[in-house]
Design a protein around this motif. Structure first.
Motif, short mmCIF file in Angstrom:
data_model
loop_
_atom_site.label_atom_id
_atom_site.label_comp_id
_atom_site.label_asym_id
_atom_site.label_seq_id
_atom_site.Cartn_x
_atom_site.Cartn_y
_atom_site.Cartn_z
N PRO A 1 49.82 55.64 34.87
CA PRO A 1 48.70 56.03 34.01
C PRO A 1 48.73 55.37 32.63
N ALA A 2 49.91 54.92 32.16
CA ALA A 2 49.98 54.30 30.83
C ALA A 2 49.55 52.84 30.85
N LEU A 3 49.47 52.24 32.04
CA LEU A 3 49.16 50.81 32.14
C LEU A 3 47.68 50.56 31.85
N ARG A 4 47.41 49.68 30.89
CA ARG A 4 46.03 49.39 30.50
C ARG A 4 45.63 47.94 30.73
N HIS A 5 46.60 47.04 30.77
CA HIS A 5 46.28 45.62 30.91
C HIS A 5 47.27 44.97 31.87
N VAL A 6 46.73 44.21 32.81
CA VAL A 6 47.54 43.43 33.73
C VAL A 6 47.12 41.98 33.60
N VAL A 7 48.12 41.11 33.42
CA VAL A 7 47.88 39.67 33.28
C VAL A 7 48.55 38.97 34.46
N GLY A 8 47.73 38.35 35.30
CA GLY A 8 48.25 37.65 36.47
C GLY A 8 48.21 36.15 36.27
N LEU A 9 49.36 35.49 36.35
CA LEU A 9 49.45 34.05 36.15
C LEU A 9 49.46 33.34 37.51
N TRP A 10 48.54 32.40 37.66
CA TRP A 10 48.35 31.71 38.94
C TRP A 10 48.82 30.26 38.82
N ARG A 11 49.98 29.97 39.42
CA ARG A 11 50.46 28.58 39.44
C ARG A 11 49.72 27.76 40.48
N ALA A 12 49.04 28.41 41.38
CA ALA A 12 48.14 27.75 42.34
C ALA A 12 46.73 28.24 42.03
N PRO A 13 46.08 27.70 40.99
CA PRO A 13 44.80 28.26 40.54
C PRO A 13 43.69 28.19 41.58
N GLU A 14 43.84 27.34 42.58
CA GLU A 14 42.82 27.26 43.63
C GLU A 14 42.79 28.54 44.46
N GLN A 15 43.81 29.40 44.33
CA GLN A 15 43.86 30.63 45.12
C GLN A 15 43.15 31.81 44.45
N VAL A 16 42.76 31.65 43.18
CA VAL A 16 42.15 32.78 42.48
C VAL A 16 40.86 33.23 43.16
N ALA A 17 40.02 32.28 43.55
CA ALA A 17 38.72 32.62 44.12
C ALA A 17 38.83 33.48 45.36
N SER A 18 39.90 33.31 46.14
CA SER A 18 40.06 34.08 47.39
C SER A 18 40.98 35.28 47.23
N SER A 19 41.36 35.60 46.00
CA SER A 19 42.26 36.74 45.77
C SER A 19 41.52 38.05 45.96
N PRO A 20 42.23 39.15 46.23
CA PRO A 20 41.58 40.45 46.46
C PRO A 20 40.83 40.93 45.22
N GLU A 21 39.79 41.71 45.43
CA GLU A 21 39.07 42.30 44.30
C GLU A 21 39.96 43.29 43.57
N TRP A 22 39.74 43.39 42.26
CA TRP A 22 40.51 44.31 41.44
C TRP A 22 39.85 45.68 41.50
N THR A 23 40.60 46.66 42.00
CA THR A 23 40.02 47.99 42.22
C THR A 23 40.53 49.04 41.24
N GLN A 24 41.44 48.67 40.36
CA GLN A 24 41.97 49.65 39.40
C GLN A 24 40.94 49.93 38.31
N THR A 25 40.74 51.19 38.01
CA THR A 25 39.76 51.56 36.98
C THR A 25 40.41 51.83 35.63
N SER A 26 41.71 52.12 35.61
CA SER A 26 42.38 52.45 34.35
C SER A 26 42.96 51.24 33.65
N ALA A 27 43.02 50.10 34.33
CA ALA A 27 43.60 48.88 33.75
C ALA A 27 42.72 47.69 34.04
N THR A 28 42.66 46.75 33.11
CA THR A 28 41.92 45.51 33.31
C THR A 28 42.85 44.44 33.86
N LEU A 29 42.28 43.47 34.54
CA LEU A 29 43.04 42.34 35.08
C LEU A 29 42.51 41.05 34.47
#
Length: 512
Positions: free
Chosen positions: A300-328
């Motif tokens: 519950p304390a988590l508010r921000h998630v930062v995901g680093l993509w070393r294979a940036p071509e994979q971002v488009a096919s990554s799963p949708e972000w479903t968390q409502t309490s934290a941003t991605l």
């Protein structure tokens, strides 16, 4: 590293508009000396054999000054290159700040590098010193550093943290005899060197503190991490992205930096809970796995998630972000060239990336320009801006171009990342479709495809080493030889990293 690129910080620097990273750290120490600054991984004893520690800003400042004094008293002049091969622990952050305070240039050596790659890096940069840990995950890095130093004529000192250090290695656990006067820092001089692989081969990439601060600002402002937040970073800080996502982001936030080795999800979750972390910095594929496992919903304390993509071509096919309490925030990494981030919107899908200039925060158009993204005429993505070291990526030779030579840059301040990209006809957004040709990426480690075959040829006739696509790490290495056990021994004797060695692991038992 040549004298032309090494900083000369022994003389007072001219006034500059930007403070140094050490200036930012000192201001935090003066403002909040008793607040927590750095926290070790809870399983540090398993990783290094030493107990985890937690330091306030005042305690961290004393440790930084002590280390910096040891470096200066050992005779390292300002502008010397000091190589760091350390785990993601408090010692890494303290050593970086201490080296900068002493006017040294840090060379960031990946943890998985073994003697062959370490020796090459020391010789390429002309490093005068090495700092490592006695053991890291059961590997004797003290002996690795000592053996590599023998093959690098420029090395004068080998420093070490931890226990059971070999004879000849200087421990960094004591107090200096005297407190010297530290040189004035110039943020425009080279402060850090990382290592990248391009189609032309391996390169040492020098960067100033301004480059580092620009990268950290772009990540910090786009993600919206709160001032004073407790940030947990699982990123190994031995690259431009890893260092800016952890050390620089921490200094800009003025909060607490907790460190973690992401090998045990239970340890990671417990640390996030115990430290009441408001932000998590982790590899993009790992973030997706944590969401699928339901871990993030229990924080519950988590508010921000930062995901680093070393294979940036994979971002488009990554799963949708479903968390409502934290941003991605997705951070697109392009080797050591640069990065840009894009916070996801309410629909949870990756934010479309438009070509052209972008600010340090996409939600605040008035913020200073963090960089510019362009689509080159030959269908690749290029970057420029205050974090991009364009001069480091200029062609290595001025000789005549051939049909196989890379295309010339669009302008001197642009760097072509080599990633294939195209524009969506409907939205005009960029779609990154493929990594650079001829390069293989295994997590944070890049190889030339031709190099893999060259190493395989040194084993025996019929041996093969190749890279296969992998959803999590970009590629994974697989090898084949008449005797896999002997192949592993030979690669270890050559001083190669375990990614290549373990490519020849025996799969018979797994198959059965």
């Amino acid at each position: 590293m040549s004298d032309r690129t090494a900083p000369r910080t022994s003389q007072p620097a001219a006034n500059t508009a930007s403070p140094s990273l050490d200036d930012i750290f000192r201001r935090l120490v003066a403002r909040q000396p008793g607040l927590p600054a750095l926290i070790d991984p809870p399983d540090k004893r398993r990783i290094t054999g030493t107990a985890p520690s937690a330091l306030t800003f005042a305690e961290a400042d004393l440790a930084v000054s002590s280390l910096a004094a040891q470096f200066v008293n050992s005779g390292l002049p300002a502008g010397s290159v000091i190589a760091l091969q350390l785990p993601n622990t408090v010692e890494f952050m303290l050593t970086v700040l201490a080296a900068l305070r002493a006017g040294l240039v840090i060379a960031l050596v990946p943890q998985l590098w073994r003697q062959a790659e370490l020796s090459a890096a020391l010789n390429r940069t002309g490093a005068r010193a090495v700092v490592t840990m006695g053991t890291i995950d059961g590997v004797n890095h003290a002996d690795l550093a000592m053996n590599a130093a023998v093959e690098a004529f420029s090395i004068r000192h080998v420093f070490g943290f931890g226990i059971n250090l070999p004879e000849g290695m200087t421990p960094l656990d004591g107090q200096p005899d005297t407190s010297p006067r530290f040189p004035t820092q110039d943020v425009r001089r080279v402060a850090a060197i990382s290592f990248d692989v391009t189609p032309d081969g391996s390169r040492a990439i020098p960067r100033t503190q301004l480059h580092l601060i620009a990268g950290g600002l772009a990540l910090f402002l786009e993600s919206g991490i709160a001032q004073g937040a407790t940030i947990l970073s699982t990123m190994q800080p031995s690259s431009f992205a890893g260092l800016t996502a952890s050390l620089v982001t921490w200094l800009l936030s003025g909060g607490t930096l907790a460190l973690n080795h992401p090998f045990d999800s239970a340890v990671l979750e417990q640390q996030l809970v115990d430290e009441k972390c408001g932000a998590l910095v982790a590899p993009g594929p790992l973030v997706g796995r944590l969401q699928e496992a339901g871990m993030l919903e229990r924080l519950p304390a988590l508010r921000h998630v930062v995901g680093l993509w070393r294979a940036p071509e994979q971002v488009a096919s990554s799963p949708e972000w479903t968390q409502t309490s934290a941003t991605l925030t997705d951070v697109y990494l392009f080797g050591e060239i640069g990065l840009f981030g894009a916070r996801r919107g309410d629909n949870g899908a990756p934010t479309p990336i438009q070509p052209g200039p972008y600010g340090a925060s996409r939600n605040e158009p008035a913020t200073p320009m963090a960089g510019e993204i362009i689509l080159t005429p030959h269908g690749t993505l290029a970057l420029r801006g205050p974090m991009v070291p364009a001069s480091a990526y200029r062609p290595l030779t001025d000789g005549p171009r051939t049909a196989l030579s890379p295309a010339p840059p669009i302008a001197v301040d642009y760097v072509d990342t080599g990633y294939a990209a195209r524009r969506d006809r409907a939205s005009g957004a960029l779609c990154i479709t493929a990594p650079p040709a001829g390069l293989m990426s295994v997590g944070g480690y890049r190889f030339l495809a031709n190099d893999l075959q060259e190493w395989a040829k040194r084993l025996a006739q019929g041996a093969m080493l190749t890279a296969l696509p992998d959803r999590l790490s970009g590629h994974r290495l697989a090898g084949r030889a008449n005797d896999n056990a002997r192949a592993r021994e030979a690669l270890s004797a050559l001083g190669l990293n375990p990614l290549m060695v373990e490519a020849f692991r025996d799969r018979t038992a797994a198959a059965s």
